[in-house]
Scaffold this motif. Sequence first.
Motif, PDB file in Angstrom:
ATOM      1  N   ILE A   1      31.457  18.236  42.347  1.00 15.70           N
ATOM      2  CA  ILE A   1      32.672  18.728  41.702  1.00 15.70           C
ATOM      3  C   ILE A   1      32.328  20.017  40.977  1.00 15.70           C
ATOM      4  CG2 ILE A   1      32.381  17.355  39.587  1.00 15.70           C
ATOM      5  CD1 ILE A   1      35.533  17.037  39.750  1.00 15.70           C
ATOM      6  N   LEU A   2      33.176  20.998  41.153  1.00 17.37           N
ATOM      7  CA  LEU A   2      32.919  22.345  40.613  1.00 17.37           C
ATOM      8  C   LEU A   2      34.013  22.688  39.619  1.00 17.37           C
ATOM      9  CD1 LEU A   2      31.413  25.122  40.732  1.00 17.37           C
ATOM     10  CD2 LEU A   2      33.023  25.750  42.548  1.00 17.37           C
ATOM     11  N   TRP A   3      33.591  23.004  38.404  1.00 13.59           N
ATOM     12  CA  TRP A   3      34.529  23.468  37.369  1.00 13.59           C
ATOM     13  C   TRP A   3      34.452  24.993  37.303  1.00 13.59           C
ATOM     14  CZ3 TRP A   3      33.368  26.160  32.772  1.00 13.59           C
ATOM     15  CH2 TRP A   3      34.458  26.344  31.893  1.00 13.59           C
ATOM     16  N   SER A   4      35.599  25.616  37.310  1.00 10.44           N
ATOM     17  CA  SER A   4      35.655  27.084  37.253  1.00 10.44           C
ATOM     18  C   SER A   4      36.596  27.498  36.133  1.00 10.44           C
ATOM     19  CB  SER A   4      36.157  27.672  38.572  1.00 10.44           C
ATOM     20  OG  SER A   4      35.327  27.288  39.635  1.00 10.44           O
ATOM     21  N   GLN A   5      36.120  28.407  35.316  1.00  4.04           N
ATOM     22  CA  GLN A   5      36.923  28.818  34.153  1.00  4.04           C
ATOM     23  C   GLN A   5      37.862  29.959  34.542  1.00  4.04           C
ATOM     24  OE1 GLN A   5      35.058  30.968  31.027  1.00  4.04           O
ATOM     25  NE2 GLN A   5      36.248  30.010  29.401  1.00  4.04           N
ATOM     26  N   TRP A   6      38.819  29.646  35.385  1.00  6.58           N
ATOM     27  CA  TRP A   6      39.742  30.676  35.843  1.00  6.58           C
ATOM     28  C   TRP A   6      40.675  31.160  34.732  1.00  6.58           C
ATOM     29  CZ3 TRP A   6      38.644  33.307  39.896  1.00  6.58           C
ATOM     30  CH2 TRP A   6      38.007  32.720  40.980  1.00  6.58           C
ATOM     31  N   SER A   7      40.724  30.434  33.643  1.00  6.44           N
ATOM     32  CA  SER A   7      41.585  30.880  32.534  1.00  6.44           C
ATOM     33  C   SER A   7      41.120  32.218  31.974  1.00  6.44           C
ATOM     34  CB  SER A   7      41.600  29.835  31.420  1.00  6.44           C
ATOM     35  OG  SER A   7      40.285  29.598  30.949  1.00  6.44           O
ATOM     36  N   ALA A   8      39.899  32.612  32.319  1.00 10.78           N
ATOM     37  CA  ALA A   8      39.380  33.902  31.839  1.00 10.78           C
ATOM     38  C   ALA A   8      39.535  35.005  32.879  1.00 10.78           C
ATOM     39  CB  ALA A   8      37.908  33.753  31.472  1.00 10.78           C
ATOM     40  N   TYR A   9      40.328  34.750  33.873  1.00 13.50           N
ATOM     41  CA  TYR A   9      40.409  35.680  35.012  1.00 13.50           C
ATOM     42  C   TYR A   9      40.865  37.075  34.595  1.00 13.50           C
ATOM     43  CZ  TYR A   9      41.722  37.618  39.532  1.00 13.50           C
ATOM     44  OH  TYR A   9      41.826  38.411  40.640  1.00 13.50           O
ATOM     45  N   GLN A  10      40.241  38.062  35.204  1.00 12.88           N
ATOM     46  CA  GLN A  10      40.681  39.451  35.076  1.00 12.88           C
ATOM     47  C   GLN A  10      40.984  39.973  36.465  1.00 12.88           C
ATOM     48  OE1 GLN A  10      37.211  40.665  32.548  1.00 12.88           O
ATOM     49  NE2 GLN A  10      38.772  41.953  31.613  1.00 12.88           N
ATOM     50  N   ASN A  11      42.160  40.538  36.615  1.00 19.84           N
ATOM     51  CA  ASN A  11      42.555  40.953  37.959  1.00 19.84           C
ATOM     52  C   ASN A  11      41.947  42.301  38.320  1.00 19.84           C
ATOM     53  OD1 ASN A  11      44.121  43.014  36.858  1.00 19.84           O
ATOM     54  ND2 ASN A  11      46.047  41.894  37.032  1.00 19.84           N
ATOM     55  N   ARG A  12      42.323  42.782  39.455  1.00 17.81           N
ATOM     56  CA  ARG A  12      41.704  44.006  39.980  1.00 17.81           C
ATOM     57  C   ARG A  12      41.966  45.221  39.094  1.00 17.81           C
ATOM     58  NH1 ARG A  12      42.773  40.540  43.875  1.00 17.81           N
ATOM     59  NH2 ARG A  12      41.628  40.475  45.845  1.00 17.81           N
ATOM     60  N   MET A  13      43.021  45.162  38.320  1.00 19.01           N
ATOM     61  CA  MET A  13      43.339  46.274  37.427  1.00 19.01           C
ATOM     62  C   MET A  13      42.746  46.053  36.035  1.00 19.01           C
ATOM     63  SD  MET A  13      44.821  48.373  39.256  1.00 19.01           S
ATOM     64  CE  MET A  13      45.372  48.323  40.954  1.00 19.01           C
ATOM     65  N   ASN A  14      41.812  45.135  35.953  1.00 18.38           N
ATOM     66  CA  ASN A  14      41.153  44.832  34.676  1.00 18.38           C
ATOM     67  C   ASN A  14      42.165  44.343  33.647  1.00 18.38           C
ATOM     68  OD1 ASN A  14      38.983  44.485  32.994  1.00 18.38           O
ATOM     69  ND2 ASN A  14      38.879  46.626  32.358  1.00 18.38           N
ATOM     70  N   GLU A  15      43.127  43.589  34.112  1.00 16.13           N
ATOM     71  CA  GLU A  15      44.145  43.035  33.219  1.00 16.13           C
ATOM     72  C   GLU A  15      44.070  41.513  33.265  1.00 16.13           C
ATOM     73  OE1 GLU A  15      47.587  44.570  35.130  1.00 16.13           O
ATOM     74  OE2 GLU A  15      47.519  46.513  34.106  1.00 16.13           O
ATOM     75  N   ARG A  16      44.410  40.881  32.169  1.00 23.41           N
ATOM     76  CA  ARG A  16      44.523  39.430  32.148  1.00 23.41           C
ATOM     77  C   ARG A  16      45.919  39.054  32.620  1.00 23.41           C
ATOM     78  NH1 ARG A  16      40.992  36.920  28.620  1.00 23.41           N
ATOM     79  NH2 ARG A  16      41.825  35.002  29.466  1.00 23.41           N
TER      80      ARG A  16
END
Lengths: 285, 496
Positions: free
Chosen positions: B339-354
Amino acid sequence: MRLTTVWLVVLFFSATTSCSGSNSVADASMEEYLDGADGGADSAADWSGCGDHCAKVDAESLPGSYAMFQVNSRIVNVPVVGQSRSETRTKALVTVTRRDQEHLDMLIRVCDLEQVSETTLVEVVFPEAFLKSLEAYPRLIELRPDLGINNFTSPLAVEVYGARLENPQTDPLPTEASDSRVYDQDGDGKPGITIRVTGIVDGEIWLVQRNSSTLSGLFESADRWSGLIDSEVEQVYLGSDNPALSKPNESWKDPDPSHSYFIMVRVGEDKDCSWIVDNWGTLFP
Amino acid sequence: MYNIPSGKKRVDILTLVALFLVFIGYKHARGSALLETLGDSTELSGMLARVESTGISATYFNPALLSFAPAQFKAGFFTIGQNLSIKLMDRPSGVDISDAIYRARQLNPDGTTSRLEIRPLPTAELRAKRGSYDASGWLSFFEFGTVVGFGAKRPFSLGFFALIPTADFQGQQPFFVDEREQYFSNSLHFELLEDRFSGAVFVLALAWRPLGWLSLGAGALMANSTRAVSGIFMPDASNQQDARTISRVSVNTRLVPHFGVVAEDQSWRVAATLHFPLQNKVVGQGELQFWNYDYPEGQTALYQNFSFVHGFLPWRVSLGGRYLLGPPQGLGGWLSADILWSQWSAYQNRMNERPLDHWSDTFAPTLGGGLRVGMHEISLQAGYVPSPVPAQTGRTNYVDNDRLQLGLGYQWRFDLGSSRLSLGAHLSAIHLLYRSVKKSPDAEHPVIDEFPDSVDIATNQFIPESAGLQTNNPGYPGFSSSGWLFSLGVALRYCR
């Protein structure tokens, strides 16, 4: 990447100038609008009217209503672009009355203004509120047979927009919106008069302006007048809602005087501004 | 599964390190989103590589497994097909932006007017047709690497893993996820797919086996930070096709660490991993000069800053195990889970935006097993990867789907002289589960009215086309997405 816009604001209008229907700066000068072979005035100083070719026009036949077309040409030094010629074209309704043997009175009401530049990056728009705020103003015509058959001149006339000056001809223009002489001429809540710009840069400019001009021309017939305009424009920007439009560009009079001219053609006494604007293409084909 | 071969020849560690440094010199290495999506695409372990890998892929997935992998050289090839579908709902009438916007001033509640705050183009003048972009296609990759053991009882193992695309060495196709994309592709994009798959990966890892049943590993993946400065001089702003342009680019390499731990006995194995967040940043500045121009005080040009992030991967933590069935040789098998946990809540998109609407962290389970018959082994994996992306009912259009993953692996071992070779293959199919969303005015960050109520700049008359909502947001009024990913890989492994 955000591209920085480039602005081009060429903003010198004159209610003493009038307009053609073209959408580009006309290469044509006054001579194209004059009748016959004698219409080639190259400068105001050389203006000699019809010479011996025109029939003398009886001054008694001149009063009436006219549609007036004025073109006022200036050279503007525009940052990032360079020098550019700009025309202010005015459509006006003129009522002419006889004062005495040597003078006529004109009452000029501006119907529409248009500014056309050699570059098309931006367009200057004169809001209707501004046009409606322009009051009809008088102008004296001096009949000058001494200059040639049917010749006339109009002495210096000064108009100030957006400010009330005790001595309109000589008082310096206010430079601050807080100056008590500045007033909201067009009633839009902004100081002075409001001009709008659209294109690759847009916004409002609030300004005061002084136009000083003289005319020299001739009566081609009892129904058509033409001539040259010699004018100066002073302008102060009081503010803008776009910092890129915060100061006017340096400008000077077009060195070719034939680029600033006027033409008047008689219309019916019952015609008004809206009729003139609607029939412009017929009046000045 | 392989047992550790004995009597291996030593490979000079300096050679391996030098190889890694050579690739650092290329300064192109970047993201591992492809590996995170597919797992090991050329060997048995597939999507369970964090638990099962016996090859060079352990260098990335779980460096502690290097202690249990045979010393080897491996080279492989795989291809991935993306059959992606985004269907845009038809736009209702009245939402197009008319060219009246060029002569509009926004009408404020107090009756005054102001400049338009955003600058949409008239819908009819958009450069690209809405939804015209199609990300479907194929990508192919070479992979190679080695595992080297050191010491009499092999307490240390070193692994090197490289993944190189056959086409673009490093592709970046950023896009906006809202109405700003109207100026570019005017389409929606799969946020966690597409260009995130293009790019090379270089990883180096070391495993230490202090006890026979315990292995600890640490690795580093190369990421890069790019700074680009473009100097532009425009001699005549009215002729913007005539410009003098230079560009200065510098690329710095960073090492992003990851760790693994494995404990096992004859039947059981427990494996855990920790991967640090990864992003490849491109920051830069345009320096624009004009002829005869008064720059702001203290400036000699107009500066335009930009920042992009490519291949963002968040913190990832996994925990898994394997149970061997039957004897270690001959007929046997195994069962695995992870099982893999990923902290996608911290994602930054390609434009360096949350993301405006915050993403969720995810838990992605994978189950699998295998069967060994003599020198032949087959494996099967099944996994479910939930999407971290909330329903896109508002302004943004992050397209992402829950994924069902299936993998099938095969390996044949054979001896060639004193060397042992193995031929591996892996096939995977990933289904992007159908997802549909409709924009809602009640969204926390609703679709923007790009042409607010406005008046004509000349007449001050209300512009009827500005009444109500107008937008060029390509995701309005809604969209659905689904798709398939397929991969097929083969590899040859040489063990001494």
